[in-house]
Scaffold this motif. Structure first.
Motif, mmCIF file in Angstrom:
data_model
loop_
_atom_site.group_PDB
_atom_site.id
_atom_site.type_symbol
_atom_site.label_atom_id
_atom_site.label_comp_id
_atom_site.label_asym_id
_atom_site.label_seq_id
_atom_site.Cartn_x
_atom_site.Cartn_y
_atom_site.Cartn_z
ATOM 1 N N GLY A 227 -30.809 -72.711 52.258
ATOM 2 C CA GLY A 227 -29.544 -72.134 52.692
ATOM 3 C C GLY A 227 -29.008 -72.611 54.022
ATOM 4 O O GLY A 227 -28.017 -72.070 54.505
ATOM 5 N N ASP A 228 -29.628 -73.607 54.635
ATOM 6 C CA ASP A 228 -29.135 -74.164 55.894
ATOM 7 C C ASP A 228 -28.655 -75.592 55.672
ATOM 8 O O ASP A 228 -29.117 -76.280 54.770
ATOM 9 N N ARG A 229 -27.737 -76.028 56.487
ATOM 10 C CA ARG A 229 -27.397 -77.442 56.602
ATOM 11 C C ARG A 229 -28.046 -77.889 57.899
ATOM 12 O O ARG A 229 -27.856 -77.263 58.948
ATOM 13 N N THR A 230 -28.862 -78.932 57.859
ATOM 14 C CA THR A 230 -29.663 -79.320 59.009
ATOM 15 C C THR A 230 -29.520 -80.804 59.330
ATOM 16 O O THR A 230 -29.074 -81.601 58.496
ATOM 17 N N ALA A 231 -29.924 -81.154 60.543
ATOM 18 C CA ALA A 231 -29.986 -82.537 60.989
ATOM 19 C C ALA A 231 -31.007 -82.615 62.115
ATOM 20 O O ALA A 231 -31.418 -81.589 62.664
ATOM 21 N N GLY A 232 -31.400 -83.834 62.463
ATOM 22 C CA GLY A 232 -32.365 -84.019 63.542
ATOM 23 C C GLY A 232 -31.950 -85.141 64.473
ATOM 24 O O GLY A 232 -31.427 -86.165 64.033
ATOM 25 N N LEU A 233 -32.187 -84.925 65.764
ATOM 26 C CA LEU A 233 -31.889 -85.912 66.799
ATOM 27 C C LEU A 233 -33.117 -86.103 67.683
ATOM 28 O O LEU A 233 -33.906 -85.179 67.873
ATOM 29 N N ARG A 234 -33.259 -87.308 68.247
ATOM 30 C CA ARG A 234 -34.265 -87.570 69.274
ATOM 31 C C ARG A 234 -33.505 -87.979 70.528
ATOM 32 O O ARG A 234 -32.735 -88.946 70.510
ATOM 33 N N ASP A 235 -33.706 -87.238 71.630
ATOM 34 C CA ASP A 235 -32.994 -87.566 72.857
ATOM 35 C C ASP A 235 -33.673 -88.723 73.585
ATOM 36 O O ASP A 235 -34.719 -89.226 73.154
ATOM 37 N N ALA A 236 -33.096 -89.143 74.692
ATOM 38 C CA ALA A 236 -33.607 -90.296 75.441
ATOM 39 C C ALA A 236 -35.011 -90.063 75.983
ATOM 40 O O ALA A 236 -35.733 -91.019 76.239
#
Length: 128
Positions: free
Chosen positions: A106-115
């Motif tokens: 039930g979620d829309r998700t994404a992932g990021l890696r910062d500097a």
């Protein structure tokens, strides 16, 4: 009101130790709209401690000692619009580790890696 913590602080707050706190604070402001609440600077100009608010949550940040090993964290943040937040993160220099996608829970998700190497899992609850 409990006396063991400031009234506007949750009982649990992530604390990130980073090499460049100014860059991390700029990333958080651009990506999540983080509002800086406090900054304590050392005599050498490095940031000893900073606090930002992202909606109802507090995140603490400090610059690690020069010889200290890198420490990477993983944090989940619910946002109003995953796609827009993901795009802001990419524009702020983050790397995509998971593009926006609807999940079966039930979620829309994404992932990021910062500097700094920290992982930022972002989600918008779609209901259900």
């Amino acid at each position: 009101m409990p006396a063991h913590k400031p009234a506007d602080h949750p009982a649990v707050s992530p604390y990130l130790l980073v090499a460049d706190a100014r860059a991390t604070l700029a990333f958080l402001a651009a990506t999540f709209g983080a509002l800086e609440l406090f900054r304590k600077v050392r005599e050498d100009g490095s940031i000893m401690h900073a606090e930002v608010r992202i909606e109802d949550s507090l995140l603490m940040i400090g610059e690690r000692p020069e010889r200290a090993a890198a420490l990477c964290g993983s944090t989940h943040v619910y946002v109003p619009d995953v796609d827009a937040c993901h795009a802001r993160g990419l524009a702020s220099g983050a790397e995509c580790i998971s593009p926006p996608a609807d999940q079966p829970y039930g979620d829309r998700t994404a992932g990021l890696r910062d500097a700094e190497g920290n992982l930022w899992w972002i989600g918008t609850h779609l209901g259900g």
